[in-house]
Design a protein around this motif. Sequence first.
Motif, PDB file in Angstrom:
ATOM      1  N   PHE A  75      42.627  33.537  39.064  1.00 19.30           N
ATOM      2  CA  PHE A  75      41.762  32.396  39.416  1.00 19.30           C
ATOM      3  C   PHE A  75      42.004  31.312  38.367  1.00 19.30           C
ATOM      4  CE2 PHE A  75      38.188  29.812  40.221  1.00 19.30           C
ATOM      5  CZ  PHE A  75      37.567  30.234  41.395  1.00 19.30           C
ATOM      6  N   PRO A  76      42.318  30.088  38.774  1.00 21.61           N
ATOM      7  CA  PRO A  76      42.556  29.060  37.749  1.00 21.61           C
ATOM      8  C   PRO A  76      41.288  28.814  36.936  1.00 21.61           C
ATOM      9  CG  PRO A  76      42.583  28.100  39.968  1.00 21.61           C
ATOM     10  CD  PRO A  76      42.427  29.576  40.133  1.00 21.61           C
ATOM     11  N   ARG A  77      41.412  28.846  35.616  1.00 24.62           N
ATOM     12  CA  ARG A  77      40.221  28.665  34.767  1.00 24.62           C
ATOM     13  C   ARG A  77      40.319  27.422  33.893  1.00 24.62           C
ATOM     14  NH1 ARG A  77      36.928  33.719  33.604  1.00 24.62           N
ATOM     15  NH2 ARG A  77      36.551  32.741  31.596  1.00 24.62           N
ATOM     16  N   ASP A  78      41.475  26.751  33.901  1.00 20.07           N
ATOM     17  CA  ASP A  78      41.575  25.568  33.052  1.00 20.07           C
ATOM     18  C   ASP A  78      40.979  24.363  33.779  1.00 20.07           C
ATOM     19  OD1 ASP A  78      44.115  25.915  34.666  1.00 20.07           O
ATOM     20  OD2 ASP A  78      44.288  23.835  34.025  1.00 20.07           O
ATOM     21  N   LEU A  79      40.369  23.507  32.996  1.00 19.54           N
ATOM     22  CA  LEU A  79      39.606  22.387  33.543  1.00 19.54           C
ATOM     23  C   LEU A  79      40.474  21.465  34.397  1.00 19.54           C
ATOM     24  CD1 LEU A  79      36.738  21.344  33.491  1.00 19.54           C
ATOM     25  CD2 LEU A  79      37.385  19.836  31.587  1.00 19.54           C
ATOM     26  N   ALA A  80      41.709  21.222  33.947  1.00 16.00           N
ATOM     27  CA  ALA A  80      42.583  20.287  34.679  1.00 16.00           C
ATOM     28  C   ALA A  80      42.821  20.801  36.100  1.00 16.00           C
ATOM     29  CB  ALA A  80      43.905  20.131  33.937  1.00 16.00           C
ATOM     30  N   THR A  81      43.108  22.089  36.246  1.00 18.45           N
ATOM     31  CA  THR A  81      43.353  22.644  37.588  1.00 18.45           C
ATOM     32  C   THR A  81      42.078  22.604  38.411  1.00 18.45           C
ATOM     33  OG1 THR A  81      44.971  24.116  36.602  1.00 18.45           O
ATOM     34  CG2 THR A  81      44.293  24.640  38.840  1.00 18.45           C
ATOM     35  N   LEU A  82      40.953  22.963  37.801  1.00 21.83           N
ATOM     36  CA  LEU A  82      39.689  22.974  38.551  1.00 21.83           C
ATOM     37  C   LEU A  82      39.368  21.567  39.067  1.00 21.83           C
ATOM     38  CD1 LEU A  82      37.602  25.433  36.380  1.00 21.83           C
ATOM     39  CD2 LEU A  82      38.530  25.839  38.659  1.00 21.83           C
ATOM     40  N   LEU A  83      39.582  20.576  38.220  1.00 22.87           N
ATOM     41  CA  LEU A  83      39.293  19.190  38.642  1.00 22.87           C
ATOM     42  C   LEU A  83      40.254  18.730  39.741  1.00 22.87           C
ATOM     43  CD1 LEU A  83      38.502  17.502  35.198  1.00 22.87           C
ATOM     44  CD2 LEU A  83      36.894  18.066  37.039  1.00 22.87           C
ATOM     45  N   ARG A  84      41.471  19.253  39.675  1.00 20.97           N
ATOM     46  CA  ARG A  84      42.455  18.889  40.705  1.00 20.97           C
ATOM     47  C   ARG A  84      42.092  19.524  42.054  1.00 20.97           C
ATOM     48  NH1 ARG A  84      46.611  21.515  42.561  1.00 20.97           N
ATOM     49  NH2 ARG A  84      46.803  23.083  40.930  1.00 20.97           N
ATOM     50  N   VAL A  85      41.590  20.767  42.007  1.00 19.58           N
ATOM     51  CA  VAL A  85      41.325  21.515  43.235  1.00 19.58           C
ATOM     52  C   VAL A  85      39.995  21.096  43.883  1.00 19.58           C
ATOM     53  CG1 VAL A  85      40.781  23.849  44.076  1.00 19.58           C
ATOM     54  CG2 VAL A  85      42.752  23.493  42.573  1.00 19.58           C
ATOM     55  N   ALA A 106      30.758  34.535  47.370  1.00 20.68           N
ATOM     56  CA  ALA A 106      30.500  34.167  45.971  1.00 20.68           C
ATOM     57  C   ALA A 106      30.634  35.375  45.029  1.00 20.68           C
ATOM     58  CB  ALA A 106      29.116  33.554  45.845  1.00 20.68           C
ATOM     59  N   HIS A 107      30.152  36.541  45.472  1.00 23.41           N
ATOM     60  CA  HIS A 107      30.164  37.695  44.575  1.00 23.41           C
ATOM     61  C   HIS A 107      31.599  38.105  44.185  1.00 23.41           C
ATOM     62  CE1 HIS A 107      28.858  41.161  42.474  1.00 23.41           C
ATOM     63  NE2 HIS A 107      29.424  41.982  43.336  1.00 23.41           N
ATOM     64  N   PRO A 108      32.471  38.404  45.177  1.00 21.14           N
ATOM     65  CA  PRO A 108      33.848  38.748  44.772  1.00 21.14           C
ATOM     66  C   PRO A 108      34.569  37.606  44.064  1.00 21.14           C
ATOM     67  CG  PRO A 108      33.641  38.722  47.178  1.00 21.14           C
ATOM     68  CD  PRO A 108      32.263  38.633  46.616  1.00 21.14           C
ATOM     69  N   LEU A 109      34.254  36.364  44.416  1.00 20.55           N
ATOM     70  CA  LEU A 109      34.944  35.246  43.755  1.00 20.55           C
ATOM     71  C   LEU A 109      34.519  35.121  42.290  1.00 20.55           C
ATOM     72  CD1 LEU A 109      35.048  32.566  46.608  1.00 20.55           C
ATOM     73  CD2 LEU A 109      36.945  33.935  45.710  1.00 20.55           C
ATOM     74  N   LEU A 110      33.230  35.377  42.043  1.00 19.11           N
ATOM     75  CA  LEU A 110      32.775  35.356  40.641  1.00 19.11           C
ATOM     76  C   LEU A 110      33.443  36.476  39.844  1.00 19.11           C
ATOM     77  CD1 LEU A 110      28.983  34.501  40.901  1.00 19.11           C
ATOM     78  CD2 LEU A 110      30.738  33.234  39.627  1.00 19.11           C
ATOM     79  N   GLN A 111      33.580  37.634  40.506  1.00 21.91           N
ATOM     80  CA  GLN A 111      34.287  38.753  39.844  1.00 21.91           C
ATOM     81  C   GLN A 111      35.750  38.387  39.590  1.00 21.91           C
ATOM     82  OE1 GLN A 111      33.063  41.847  42.807  1.00 21.91           O
ATOM     83  NE2 GLN A 111      32.902  43.111  40.997  1.00 21.91           N
ATOM     84  N   TYR A 112      36.333  37.678  40.540  1.00 18.89           N
ATOM     85  CA  TYR A 112      37.736  37.238  40.407  1.00 18.89           C
ATOM     86  C   TYR A 112      37.864  36.306  39.191  1.00 18.89           C
ATOM     87  CZ  TYR A 112      42.191  35.194  42.192  1.00 18.89           C
ATOM     88  OH  TYR A 112      43.480  34.746  42.357  1.00 18.89           O
ATOM     89  N   TRP A 113      36.935  35.388  39.082  1.00 17.23           N
ATOM     90  CA  TRP A 113      36.895  34.475  37.919  1.00 17.23           C
ATOM     91  C   TRP A 113      36.823  35.276  36.618  1.00 17.23           C
ATOM     92  CZ3 TRP A 113      36.718  29.421  36.144  1.00 17.23           C
ATOM     93  CH2 TRP A 113      36.033  29.204  34.951  1.00 17.23           C
ATOM     94  N   PHE A 172      38.224  40.171  49.587  1.00 12.88           N
ATOM     95  CA  PHE A 172      38.118  38.840  50.201  1.00 12.88           C
ATOM     96  C   PHE A 172      39.511  38.391  50.627  1.00 12.88           C
ATOM     97  CE2 PHE A 172      39.803  36.205  46.729  1.00 12.88           C
ATOM     98  CZ  PHE A 172      39.743  37.106  45.678  1.00 12.88           C
ATOM     99  N   ALA A 173      39.538  37.400  51.532  1.00  9.09           N
ATOM    100  CA  ALA A 173      40.838  36.987  52.080  1.00  9.09           C
ATOM    101  C   ALA A 173      41.229  35.619  51.562  1.00  9.09           C
ATOM    102  CB  ALA A 173      40.759  36.954  53.606  1.00  9.09           C
ATOM    103  N   CYS A 233      42.632  40.448  49.270  1.00  9.36           N
ATOM    104  CA  CYS A 233      42.578  40.312  47.807  1.00  9.36           C
ATOM    105  C   CYS A 233      41.409  41.065  47.189  1.00  9.36           C
ATOM    106  CB  CYS A 233      42.448  38.834  47.439  1.00  9.36           C
ATOM    107  SG  CYS A 233      43.891  37.893  47.940  1.00  9.36           S
ATOM    108  N   MET A 234      41.661  41.666  46.037  1.00  8.84           N
ATOM    109  CA  MET A 234      40.612  42.293  45.234  1.00  8.84           C
ATOM    110  C   MET A 234      40.358  41.414  44.009  1.00  8.84           C
ATOM    111  SD  MET A 234      39.935  44.965  46.981  1.00  8.84           S
ATOM    112  CE  MET A 234      38.824  45.838  45.891  1.00  8.84           C
ATOM    113  N   PRO A 235      39.126  41.404  43.486  1.00  7.82           N
ATOM    114  CA  PRO A 235      38.798  40.513  42.370  1.00  7.82           C
ATOM    115  C   PRO A 235      39.616  40.765  41.113  1.00  7.82           C
ATOM    116  CG  PRO A 235      36.810  41.421  43.333  1.00  7.82           C
ATOM    117  CD  PRO A 235      37.953  42.116  43.989  1.00  7.82           C
ATOM    118  N   ASP A 236      40.061  42.020  40.898  1.00  5.81           N
ATOM    119  CA  ASP A 236      40.872  42.255  39.696  1.00  5.81           C
ATOM    120  C   ASP A 236      42.364  42.277  40.023  1.00  5.81           C
ATOM    121  OD1 ASP A 236      41.088  44.634  40.981  1.00  5.81           O
ATOM    122  OD2 ASP A 236      40.490  45.880  39.286  1.00  5.81           O
TER     123      ASP A 236
END
Length: 413
Positions: A58-68, A87-94, A269-270, A354-357
Amino acid sequence: MAKQVVVLGAGMVGVSVAWHLLNRGYDVTVVDRVPPGQETSFGNAGIIQREAVRPYAFPRDLATLLRVLPNRSVDIRYRPTSVIRAAHPLLQYWHHSSESKYKKLVPEYAALIMQSLETHDEMITSANAESLIHKEGYLKLFRTQKAFDEECTRAASDNANYGVEYEALDGERVVAMVPSLTVPLAGAIHWKQPWTVTDPGALVEAYAADVKRKGGAIKHSSLTGLKRQGRRWLVETNTDVFSTDQVVMAMGPWSAHWLRQQRIDVPLFAKRGYHMHYANNSNSPLKYWVMDAEVGYLLAPMRSGVRLTTGAELTALDAPTDERQLDAAENVARSLYPLGNRLDASPWKGGRPCMPDMKPVIGPAPDQEGLWLAFGHGHQGFTLGPVTGKLLGQMMDGEPTDVDMQPYRVNRF
Ligand SMILES: Cc1cc2nc3c(=O)[nH]c(=O)nc-3n(C[C@H](O)[C@H](O)[C@H](O)COP(=O)(O)OP(=O)(O)OC[C@H]3O[C@@H](n4cnc5c(N)ncnc54)[C@H](O)[C@@H]3O)c2cc1C
């Protein structure tokens, strides 16, 4: 008497599991509502990705997040309601994408990827499918020097740690290899080991035909129920009911729905992807698979035309098609390579399971004797099907496994 098993799902993963279990002497029936290799395993980019030792974080850098965030980038799109629902699996992915967690999971992922070529090889030979395979690697193109340099550093480290073979090419050498490219490039990584498949669905079909030749049955039926009956399992479909010793759940992105009925909750999640085929409009047709890495799409010279595959759209598995991401990728691709007309009436779509890990689930279902799990292969299920089949077979027969299977157990969440 042969041990009976019903494999649910005839994608790359299910068919590969069936192939290995037949070799081990099981009595195998594969059940799918469509013919083998017609869903996610049909529409992918067809690369057996020996280089992909680092799964997509999952992109965690600010530049990518702002771009997306404005939802107009080519590589990642999202539908806000689907993001809220997942939200739950995506938060785990983060969470699993943090530097420290990611660092730990890369070797676990790489342990599977490193066996991808040899495990496909034995199936390709047995299925007589060599004509579908190219062994010239593929090119990851970079438009900026900074991104190219960063990838070169990662490639050198992956070479040292995981035997990933590559060559760094400057812009001139890229043009010499792919003369029809029309954009100046900083350079490209030529991944040397990956194999490319000119018709991914046909490779799964060939493996499935081999399953039949070895005595396996492939049933064209839709699963309607899965129940315990004493020590056995009842697999109910719209055409038959099978009573069997063991069941393998290999239904890719649809697996979570059926496992919930067994009281197994998996944070699957897909990530939707699209493809479209184009006529070739160049005097020098595309020979290599090329990924426009900083934009986020891929061009693949397949049997049915030049296939453009998109990045990820975070949306529900059954959400209607939204062509905007494909249109955006096509716009950029047309400035990179002379694509001709669209060849398909409408875009193909499929959901990467996709799995969160980022690691697949491979192994037994806890407290459900005889139920085995093989799903969640995300961006690399086409690559990892055969190694999954080999390892699951070892587990089902109680043998020592070629790699430690703890990292892929379902109850790790
Ligand atoms: C655009 C795109 C590009 C990709 N590129 C690559 C790549 O280059 N390399 C790579 O390694 N991976 C790639 N992937 C990922 C890869 O395609 C998937 O990880 C892989 O296909 C998953 O395989 P599977 O067998 O788990 O699932 P599937 O192929 O989806 O198989 C699951 C099966 O379950 C069946 N099923 C579902 N419900 C039922 C039911 N009720 N009854 C009976 N059967 C049912 C379905 O019909 C289906 O056939 C890509 C994915 C996408 C979307």
